[in-house]
Design an enzyme around this catalytic site. Sequence first.
Site, PDB file in Angstrom:
ATOM      1  N   LYS A  96       0.857  -1.198   0.000  1.00 29.88           N
ATOM      2  CA  LYS A  96       0.000   0.000   0.000  1.00 29.88           C
ATOM      3  C   LYS A  96       0.884   1.236   0.000  1.00 29.88           C
ATOM      4  O   LYS A  96       1.885   1.295   0.720  1.00 29.88           O
ATOM      5  CB  LYS A  96      -0.875  -0.011   1.268  1.00 29.88           C
ATOM      6  CG  LYS A  96      -2.169   0.769   1.132  1.00 29.88           C
ATOM      7  CD  LYS A  96      -3.155   0.094   0.213  1.00 29.88           C
ATOM      8  CE  LYS A  96      -4.591   0.514   0.457  1.00 29.88           C
ATOM      9  NZ  LYS A  96      -5.501  -0.224  -0.434  1.00 29.88           N
ATOM     10  N   PHE A 112      29.828  30.465 -10.922  1.00 28.55           N
ATOM     11  CA  PHE A 112      30.002  29.294 -11.788  1.00 28.55           C
ATOM     12  C   PHE A 112      30.863  29.715 -12.967  1.00 28.55           C
ATOM     13  O   PHE A 112      30.444  30.516 -13.804  1.00 28.55           O
ATOM     14  CB  PHE A 112      28.651  28.734 -12.256  1.00 28.55           C
ATOM     15  CG  PHE A 112      28.782  27.413 -12.962  1.00 28.55           C
ATOM     16  CD1 PHE A 112      29.343  26.321 -12.322  1.00 28.55           C
ATOM     17  CD2 PHE A 112      28.353  27.257 -14.282  1.00 28.55           C
ATOM     18  CE1 PHE A 112      29.486  25.096 -12.967  1.00 28.55           C
ATOM     19  CE2 PHE A 112      28.482  26.035 -14.933  1.00 28.55           C
ATOM     20  CZ  PHE A 112      29.051  24.957 -14.264  1.00 28.55           C
ATOM     21  N   VAL A 122      27.129  23.711  -7.768  1.00 23.32           N
ATOM     22  CA  VAL A 122      26.243  22.858  -6.977  1.00 23.32           C
ATOM     23  C   VAL A 122      27.004  21.586  -6.594  1.00 23.32           C
ATOM     24  O   VAL A 122      26.882  21.084  -5.472  1.00 23.32           O
ATOM     25  CB  VAL A 122      24.958  22.524  -7.772  1.00 23.32           C
ATOM     26  CG1 VAL A 122      24.030  21.647  -6.953  1.00 23.32           C
ATOM     27  CG2 VAL A 122      24.243  23.798  -8.207  1.00 23.32           C
ATOM     28  N   GLN A 123      27.827  21.089  -7.518  1.00 24.38           N
ATOM     29  CA  GLN A 123      28.592  19.866  -7.256  1.00 24.38           C
ATOM     30  C   GLN A 123      29.468  20.038  -6.017  1.00 24.38           C
ATOM     31  O   GLN A 123      29.509  19.159  -5.141  1.00 24.38           O
ATOM     32  CB  GLN A 123      29.485  19.527  -8.469  1.00 24.38           C
ATOM     33  CG  GLN A 123      28.762  18.984  -9.693  1.00 24.38           C
ATOM     34  CD  GLN A 123      28.246  20.022 -10.664  1.00 24.38           C
ATOM     35  OE1 GLN A 123      27.961  21.158 -10.290  1.00 24.38           O
ATOM     36  NE2 GLN A 123      28.080  19.649 -11.919  1.00 24.38           N
ATOM     37  N   THR A 147      -4.088  -5.416   0.270  1.00 26.05           N
ATOM     38  CA  THR A 147      -3.475  -4.110   0.558  1.00 26.05           C
ATOM     39  C   THR A 147      -4.369  -3.314   1.504  1.00 26.05           C
ATOM     40  O   THR A 147      -3.894  -2.446   2.231  1.00 26.05           O
ATOM     41  CB  THR A 147      -3.177  -3.319  -0.734  1.00 26.05           C
ATOM     42  OG1 THR A 147      -4.380  -2.873  -1.314  1.00 26.05           O
ATOM     43  CG2 THR A 147      -2.377  -4.149  -1.719  1.00 26.05           C
ATOM     44  N   ASP A 148      -5.661  -3.630   1.513  1.00 19.83           N
ATOM     45  CA  ASP A 148      -6.546  -2.969   2.480  1.00 19.83           C
ATOM     46  C   ASP A 148      -6.182  -3.387   3.910  1.00 19.83           C
ATOM     47  O   ASP A 148      -6.150  -2.556   4.823  1.00 19.83           O
ATOM     48  CB  ASP A 148      -8.003  -3.333   2.156  1.00 19.83           C
ATOM     49  CG  ASP A 148      -8.964  -2.433   2.905  1.00 19.83           C
ATOM     50  OD1 ASP A 148      -8.861  -1.199   2.722  1.00 19.83           O
ATOM     51  OD2 ASP A 148      -9.774  -2.953   3.693  1.00 19.83           O
TER      52      ASP A 148
END
Length: 301
Positions: free
Chosen positions: A12, A167, A235-236, A57-58
């Site tokens: 679920k 950058f 960002v790296q 799944t209930d």
Amino acid sequence: MTSKLTTAKYGKDGVKLLRILRNGDWHDIAEYTVTVLLQGDIHTSYTSSDNSVIVSTDSIKNTINILAQNSQHVLQPECFALEIALHFLNTYAHINKAEVCVVKHRWTRICPSSSVQPHGHSFRRDGDDKRTASALVDATVSSDTPSIELKAGLKDVLLLKSTGSSFANFIIDSFTTLKETDDRVFSTVVDCSYTLNAPQNVSECFALASAFDEIAQGVRDITLDTFALEFSESVQATLFSMAQKIVEYHQLVDNVNYNLPNKHYIPIDLSFYQMSVGMTNDVLLPTELPSGLICGSVSRL
Ligand SMILES: O=c1[nH]c(=O)c2[nH]c(=O)[nH]c2[nH]1
């Protein structure tokens, strides 16, 4: 026969619940979205319409709610996930692997302005970011001592800094239009997950509940502090700096992974307007997509 079933797991997804723990007027709460996936001797349900092997799944959803009511660990996401996973393995002999992911939504106590104390049962959502935890319990190798894998994380943390990011020195060739810059907007949505070096003994795992909480707080602090306080050359590089500190400061963390989109804010060209001398590019266009996407993992040596 020209084909065969190679994987089968089911369960679920998106089971939402709010658990209230009451102590008079003082309440603690935990709001979760839970996913459970089960594996085991269930192949005939796919290949021969044999539903006799299916825990519906209930029922899985009901089980999650009942465990939330009865759990000793419900406020602590790593332990709650582990408890749910163990329940399915211990209850159904033919289920030999359970994966449980829980997402804990933020609720923070309100501090009324008229009081120095936080309120006992009033909370506010002070951010969209979520804490995540997952437990994978696997009895396929040894049914007596199933292996335990715990992961945790932080997601949907939207960040922006309006300077302190550059950058430059990237490859410039016939495909390049991007200009080098020593000052740009850096915005991302943090998705971080880390592997916990969990003991292979259930009660020792539960005993680490407060250590797991401290790590989660530490990961959040390191992520935000690094973003705010360190100059970013890419960002790296920022990703690596965050991940390295987490592994260095938290001995229980073996591996950390970040997925960081680079959400672009593009300076709007206002040069058509009569520019006053020294007018800078301070109006930018937020763009949804495309974004950069920078991913990386750092492991303990
Ligand atoms: O920090 C960045 N890394 C990249 O790889 C990249 N590529 C790009 O166009 N802008 C940026 N920024």
